[in-house]
Design an enzyme around this catalytic site. Sequence first.
Site, PDB file in Angstrom:
ATOM      1  N   ASP A 177     -21.234 -41.264   8.302  1.00  0.00           N
ATOM      2  CA  ASP A 177     -21.907 -40.072   7.785  1.00  0.00           C
ATOM      3  C   ASP A 177     -21.472 -38.864   8.596  1.00  0.00           C
ATOM      4  OD1 ASP A 177     -23.372 -41.270   5.815  1.00  0.00           O
ATOM      5  OD2 ASP A 177     -25.192 -41.496   7.008  1.00  0.00           O
ATOM      6  N   LYS A 201     -22.637 -36.919   3.286  1.00  0.00           N
ATOM      7  CA  LYS A 201     -23.305 -36.129   2.254  1.00  0.00           C
ATOM      8  C   LYS A 201     -23.712 -34.786   2.842  1.00  0.00           C
ATOM      9  CE  LYS A 201     -25.257 -40.329   0.213  1.00  0.00           C
ATOM     10  NZ  LYS A 201     -26.491 -41.053  -0.130  1.00  0.00           N
ATOM     11  N   ASP A 229     -31.783 -42.895  12.601  1.00  0.00           N
ATOM     12  CA  ASP A 229     -32.109 -44.315  12.477  1.00  0.00           C
ATOM     13  C   ASP A 229     -31.865 -44.743  11.030  1.00  0.00           C
ATOM     14  OD1 ASP A 229     -33.901 -46.701  13.803  1.00  0.00           O
ATOM     15  OD2 ASP A 229     -34.276 -46.493  11.655  1.00  0.00           O
ATOM     16  N   MET A 267     -33.922 -32.291   6.626  1.00  0.00           N
ATOM     17  CA  MET A 267     -33.134 -31.866   5.457  1.00  0.00           C
ATOM     18  C   MET A 267     -33.868 -30.841   4.603  1.00  0.00           C
ATOM     19  SD  MET A 267     -31.738 -35.637   4.358  1.00  0.00           S
ATOM     20  CE  MET A 267     -33.310 -36.476   4.626  1.00  0.00           C
ATOM     21  N   GLY A 323     -29.628 -30.323  16.769  1.00  0.00           N
ATOM     22  CA  GLY A 323     -30.382 -30.821  17.918  1.00  0.00           C
ATOM     23  C   GLY A 323     -29.608 -31.827  18.744  1.00  0.00           C
TER      24      GLY A 323
END
Length: 400
Positions: free
Chosen positions: A198, A220, A253, A327, A356
């Site tokens: 990702d 994404k 996670d 998000m 972060g």
Amino acid sequence: MAPGPSGSLPLTLRLAGRRVLVVGGGHVATRRTHALVDAGAEVVVVSPAVSARIGELADLGVVTWHRRGYESADLDGAWLVQTATDSPVDHTVAADAEERRIWCLKGGDPDAATAWVPAVAEIDDITIAVSGGGDARRASQLRDAVAAALQGGELPLRHRTHHPGGSVALVGGGPGDPGLLTSRGRRLLAEADVVVVDRLGPVQLLDELSPDVKVIDVGKRPDHHPVPQDEINQILVDQARAGKVVVRLKGGDPYVLGRGGEERLACEAAGIPVEVVPGVTSAISVPAAAGIPVTHRGVATGFTVLTGHEELGHLPLGGHHTIVMLMGVRRLATTAAELVAAGHDPATPVAVVERGSLPDQRVTVGTLASIADRAAAVGARAPAVTVIGDVVRLCPAWTD
């Protein structure tokens, strides 16, 4: 050619079914007897007295114990001898072994031995053996360091030959800082043939992979999903069916708004072995990186994690319950308005934490009434986590 500094050649001995003599019954003899039994050797112990553990092994028939002093005939048929009496008997055994051309491990006197036992550790199917030039403590320290590096993924564990049957590991990569990836995750990454990644994972770690590791980017972005989830699931299954060790490296996670559950179920339905490695979820770690605890004694006793797209009217009212949104930075103005309309105080503190845990982390603070304008003014954008509640006042950036 001159011999090496130690005058020795490291070897691995196959002792299964072969006779090994242990002379002595104390601590060193006990430790060595255990190792020899584990190696499958036919162990014979010669000593007037032995430790309780050797006695138990003898009672069980695992080793043969002769309750007497050493005799030279004890070496008959032995492939290897360990002497550990801490007495002149050790010298006698060593001399007899030299005469018979039997390798001798001499407890407490490595310089007079003809063989040394290295410090050993086993990591999966890898055996680490370190010889410290006769210094057992030095060898143990080096062994532990190498074992830790292997377990932590700092050294490659990846098979270089074909191995039948693939597998998938869903690895939570944390909020982005490579240092927050778990040691189990690092180790699996070091073993991977294929990494499906990702954009929010610790992508810096991809630079450490071997050039022949296949990296598939399925990242994404908001309103842009070039690889649908069903296709991601199929990629994992297809690569594993090809016999590959596959790591699905995800941000945060896998099971916290990460669709890891869907990926696991897809692999299991296809009969693919799958392991889930928890990660440091950004819902907690990103606020922490900004100095915001999601709970704090006397301030907040609970929190809710949302994606920023859910219906917000059912959330508990009051700043004592923390709301963490993932998000949701693009619709921050709408979210703030919906929360106020649902009864939340417009003065409730809010923080937007971008990137972060990374070096370019930025924190923007305000209230439900002001945060949308403040975030727009600085150009706040994903990836970002929004924290709503009184705990935001504990943030060093809070000045309101």
